[in-house]
Design an enzyme around this catalytic site. Sequence first.
Site, PDB file in Angstrom:
ATOM      1  N   LYS A 126       0.791   9.279   6.218  1.00 30.34           N
ATOM      2  CA  LYS A 126       2.090   9.965   6.265  1.00 30.34           C
ATOM      3  C   LYS A 126       2.070  11.242   5.427  1.00 30.34           C
ATOM      4  CE  LYS A 126       6.180   9.336   4.030  1.00 30.34           C
ATOM      5  NZ  LYS A 126       6.921   8.439   3.176  1.00 30.34           N
ATOM      6  N   ASP A 145       8.534   8.173   8.378  1.00 30.76           N
ATOM      7  CA  ASP A 145       9.090   7.730   7.099  1.00 30.76           C
ATOM      8  C   ASP A 145      10.135   6.652   7.395  1.00 30.76           C
ATOM      9  OD1 ASP A 145      11.335   8.986   8.072  1.00 30.76           O
ATOM     10  OD2 ASP A 145      11.820   9.963   6.178  1.00 30.76           O
TER      11      ASP A 145
END
Length: 227
Positions: A126, A145
């Site tokens: 991420k 997220d």
Amino acid sequence: MGTPRDSRTKQAEEIVDRLEEAYPDSTISLRYSNRLELLIAVILSAQCTDERVNKETKHLFEKYDGPEEYANAPEEELAEDLNSITYYNSKAGYIKDSCEIILEEHDGEVPDTMDELTELSGVGRKTANVVLQHGHDVVEGIVVDTHVQRLSRRLGLTEEEYPEPIEQELMELVPDGYWQQFTHLCIDHGRATCTARNPDCSDCVLADICPSEKGDSEIDLASGEPW
Ligand code: SF4
């Protein structure tokens, strides 16, 4: 309960269209002025709000300039400089270790590949995706997220639970060219309307296509639990 479009691809396209109209200026909310600051801000943002990170990095980025200064700083002092951030002790260690690797293996530059970025300390897929997208203009994936995770499930785009499989599914569905923006649109909508605990379905631009819509649906597809 809204009625989703008849395929997940069409559902994803419709979501992007509507959210783009609702949030035309959607973009990253972390503040930074170079790639290293971006990397540090993203490491700090894990399980912490962007607002708090921006508050803390304001003085951090004035005090430290470049990877040498982070790598050479005493870890306790760096941790103290971050002490309003969640897990600041671990994050100070990640920043210091990452800057050491950047100096030793990358001539002091933040690397520009997924493999090299994920070898840095405290950097998962991420974080690497954010740095690639905003630091290097390389879009290799979709940043998943907590908002993207929740909204994708609520809106019926995926039944996967964890970020990496969710990302793989979204990459099949979200139109090319919108992978970066999809994240920011979900974050804006997740903050403004489709919040974790109390989404405002009565004032949502996606209500008629959302299978979790509270009017009729008894289930929040994000958690699989009743509303
Ligand atoms: S606010 Fe409600 S209707 Fe809108 S996307 Fe979230 S759960 Fe669906």
